[in-house]
Design a protein around this motif. Sequence first.
Motif, PDB file in Angstrom:
ATOM      1  N   GLY A 363      15.343  34.284  56.905  1.00 61.23           N
ATOM      2  CA  GLY A 363      13.886  34.329  56.816  1.00 61.23           C
ATOM      3  C   GLY A 363      13.258  33.068  56.272  1.00 61.23           C
ATOM      4  N   GLY A 391      13.250  34.952  51.460  1.00 55.48           N
ATOM      5  CA  GLY A 391      12.896  35.919  50.434  1.00 55.48           C
ATOM      6  C   GLY A 391      11.793  35.463  49.493  1.00 55.48           C
ATOM      7  N   LYS A 393       8.079  34.651  48.163  1.00 58.52           N
ATOM      8  CA  LYS A 393       6.776  35.258  48.378  1.00 58.52           C
ATOM      9  C   LYS A 393       5.705  34.258  47.966  1.00 58.52           C
ATOM     10  CE  LYS A 393       8.966  39.645  47.477  1.00 58.52           C
ATOM     11  NZ  LYS A 393      10.252  38.970  47.743  1.00 58.52           N
ATOM     12  N   HIS A 440       9.997  40.107  64.639  1.00 56.84           N
ATOM     13  CA  HIS A 440      10.584  39.841  63.322  1.00 56.84           C
ATOM     14  C   HIS A 440       9.528  39.575  62.258  1.00 56.84           C
ATOM     15  CE1 HIS A 440      14.213  39.058  65.820  1.00 56.84           C
ATOM     16  NE2 HIS A 440      14.836  39.508  64.756  1.00 56.84           N
ATOM     17  N   ASP A 524       9.474  47.323  59.189  1.00 61.84           N
ATOM     18  CA  ASP A 524      10.472  46.777  58.268  1.00 61.84           C
ATOM     19  C   ASP A 524      11.029  45.443  58.756  1.00 61.84           C
ATOM     20  OD1 ASP A 524      11.894  46.852  55.895  1.00 61.84           O
ATOM     21  OD2 ASP A 524      13.633  47.815  56.815  1.00 61.84           O
ATOM     22  N   PRO A 526      11.793  41.300  58.707  1.00 61.16           N
ATOM     23  CA  PRO A 526      12.253  40.429  57.614  1.00 61.16           C
ATOM     24  C   PRO A 526      11.203  39.447  57.107  1.00 61.16           C
ATOM     25  CG  PRO A 526      13.183  39.736  59.722  1.00 61.16           C
ATOM     26  CD  PRO A 526      12.486  41.032  59.970  1.00 61.16           C
ATOM     27  N   ILE A 527      10.164  39.203  57.902  1.00 59.20           N
ATOM     28  CA  ILE A 527       9.068  38.321  57.477  1.00 59.20           C
ATOM     29  C   ILE A 527       7.797  39.144  57.473  1.00 59.20           C
ATOM     30  CG2 ILE A 527       7.716  36.262  58.052  1.00 59.20           C
ATOM     31  CD1 ILE A 527      10.243  35.165  59.433  1.00 59.20           C
ATOM     32  N   LEU A 528       7.015  39.008  56.410  1.00 61.57           N
ATOM     33  CA  LEU A 528       5.828  39.839  56.234  1.00 61.57           C
ATOM     34  C   LEU A 528       4.610  38.947  56.008  1.00 61.57           C
ATOM     35  CD1 LEU A 528       4.709  42.756  55.878  1.00 61.57           C
ATOM     36  CD2 LEU A 528       5.235  42.534  53.428  1.00 61.57           C
ATOM     37  N   MET A 553       7.742  44.501  50.218  1.00 58.87           N
ATOM     38  CA  MET A 553       7.993  43.061  50.147  1.00 58.87           C
ATOM     39  C   MET A 553       9.393  42.729  49.658  1.00 58.87           C
ATOM     40  SD  MET A 553       4.388  41.372  48.824  1.00 58.87           S
ATOM     41  CE  MET A 553       4.182  42.395  47.379  1.00 58.87           C
ATOM     42  N   LYS A 556      12.081  40.402  51.482  1.00 57.12           N
ATOM     43  CA  LYS A 556      11.443  39.785  52.650  1.00 57.12           C
ATOM     44  C   LYS A 556      10.809  38.454  52.274  1.00 57.12           C
ATOM     45  CE  LYS A 556      10.228  44.085  55.082  1.00 57.12           C
ATOM     46  NZ  LYS A 556      11.104  44.931  54.286  1.00 57.12           N
ATOM     47  N   THR A 557      10.661  37.607  53.270  1.00 57.91           N
ATOM     48  CA  THR A 557       9.858  36.401  53.113  1.00 57.91           C
ATOM     49  C   THR A 557       8.412  36.806  53.359  1.00 57.91           C
ATOM     50  OG1 THR A 557      11.681  35.059  53.965  1.00 57.91           O
ATOM     51  CG2 THR A 557       9.483  34.052  53.932  1.00 57.91           C
ATOM     52  N   VAL A 558       7.535  36.503  52.393  1.00 57.20           N
ATOM     53  CA  VAL A 558       6.172  37.017  52.445  1.00 57.20           C
ATOM     54  C   VAL A 558       5.168  35.865  52.387  1.00 57.20           C
ATOM     55  CG1 VAL A 558       4.460  38.508  51.341  1.00 57.20           C
ATOM     56  CG2 VAL A 558       6.885  39.159  51.319  1.00 57.20           C
TER      57      VAL A 558
END
Length: 626
Positions: A363, A391, A393, A440, A524, A526-528, A553, A556-558
């Motif tokens: 991510g 991961g 944020k 994704h 769900d 992996p990137i948000l 979050m 995840k990469t946010v």
Amino acid sequence: MFNSLFGWFERLAEPFPKMPAERPPKGLFAFIWHHTKPVWPLVLLGGILAAAISVAQIVIFSFMGDVVDWLAGRPPENFFQDEFWTLAGMGALIMIVMPILGILHDLLLFQTLAGNYPMIIRWQGHKYLLRQSVSFFSDEFAGRVATKLMQGALGTREVVMKTVDVFAYVAVYFVGAVALMATFDPVLMAPFLVWIGLYFSAMAFFLPRLRKTSEVQANARSEMTGRVVDSYTNIATIKLFAHAGREERYARDAMERFLHSVFPQMRLVTLLNTTLGFLNASLLFSVAALGLWSWSLGTATVGALAVGLGLVMRLEGMSHWVMWELAGLFENLGMAEDAAQMLAKPQEVKDKPNAKPLSVTAGAIHFDDVSFHYGKGEGVIGHLDLDIKPGEKIGLVGRSGAGKSTLVNLLLRFHDVEDGSIRIDGTDIAKVDQESLRAHIGVVTQDTALLHRSVQDNIQYSRPDAAMAEIERAARQAKAIDFINDLSDPTGRTGFEAHVGERGVKLSGGQRQRIAIARVMLKDAPILVLDEATSALDSEVEAAIQDSLDQLMEGKTVIAIAHRLSTISQMDRLVVMDHGAIVEQGAHDELIANNGLYARLWARQSGGFLTLDDATSENAHGVAAQ
């Protein structure tokens, strides 16, 4: 029996051919041929059947002339014995051959082509339009696009079927009529030749003019429909600002333009009918006069005169039919051309040949020297570099117009970067399949629009294979389960089966937002991306849902955008943007201590919101969603 026969013909053409959603050719006739290729043998067969029917009718006219001559000059005693086989053959032609030809022609026309052919065009056009960029739809009325697609499909069908069917029938009939009169009396052939020449001269004069008016009319019709649909779509805004009268004027302006495109067309139609009436009257008079004169000289028989007058009466009715069919042909040409111009527009964001699906393992996101100016050459984003660790944020901060949402839109490939590149786990997103990229990335935006479907469909949209238990769990996490259970619609559907209305208008902003959050929770990814994700929620609901968002979050990469800085102050890193560039980065406390732009924005907050004294609208640059 009849249903089986109808079904067999209905299945002769495949309405949803398995063809790639490719851009159709730009030229009108190339566009028409592109969509006709799947059914051209059937269209050709329809033309052959129409020609065969025309030949059969000419043969019957010839026979009727013979019958008149027989009745006038032969004794009845041995008539049936002498002409038995001729009469039997004509009886078979009239009672067996012509009905079979007519039935086959109608089955092919109405069962095979009438429904399937335009559906092929709609299906191919819709697949291509779904892959157009977001900016394409931002620049067009949705109603206008849909109208052009639907009208263009019907227009293309009518152009092809009228051209093949009518011209095959008419060409054979006109040639056959002239040849038939030549066999009876060459003198009687002359009025038909003159009439045909003048008839086609009239068509050459009127039909191109009708085509021009039809093109103008098709565009005006699309504009009128687009404005009406736009008003209906935004009915709440219209009522909120008490602008029903303004919308009436807005629609009336388009309606008047459409009406003024109709008047010239109708004037041409009146002149065309007048011309045609004069030509037909002249043909009837000349054939009758010449026929009687030839009969008085003994060069024409009674049968020849009967056939000539019968053909005149037949051609009189046919000439009006043909002219209207051709006028309709040119009107449909206008609609087909209007649709072709829209459907043949190139896609701004297009996958490269053999684009591979994106694989996200960690991510990590890297913006490398990215520039984007919406084609204006400068402004928005210039030479931006940003590394986001797996991961991590981050919160994007800045005034409106700083380029935050544009940066997210570039990550989603709503637009392609003009310079530089964006990579996810080392893979350039410009080289991967767009759908796999967006699969994704989970996104919750401030302006949440739902599909006019059930609550279940809207939540399940992110993962169509999700079980009902998973859908309910996502709704519960998003604090939406209670109001969902209380929902009902006018048809009696309740709970998750209740429909939410166009763009979710039957729900409050907070309810729409919670369904959108549930949808992303179910996905769900992996990137948000959270673009003002809780802006529509009241403080109590936001506080209740924050734990669910924290859980969402996790791992995840946010990337989060918020004007209410308190909602993102606890992110791992805050990235401050101004005029398309990154001016500061760091944790909240660091940025406050630096006393830069972020500190000034924080100090200006009132009740948790920014005071945007010098803000400029990012949407002025065509941003897809803020």
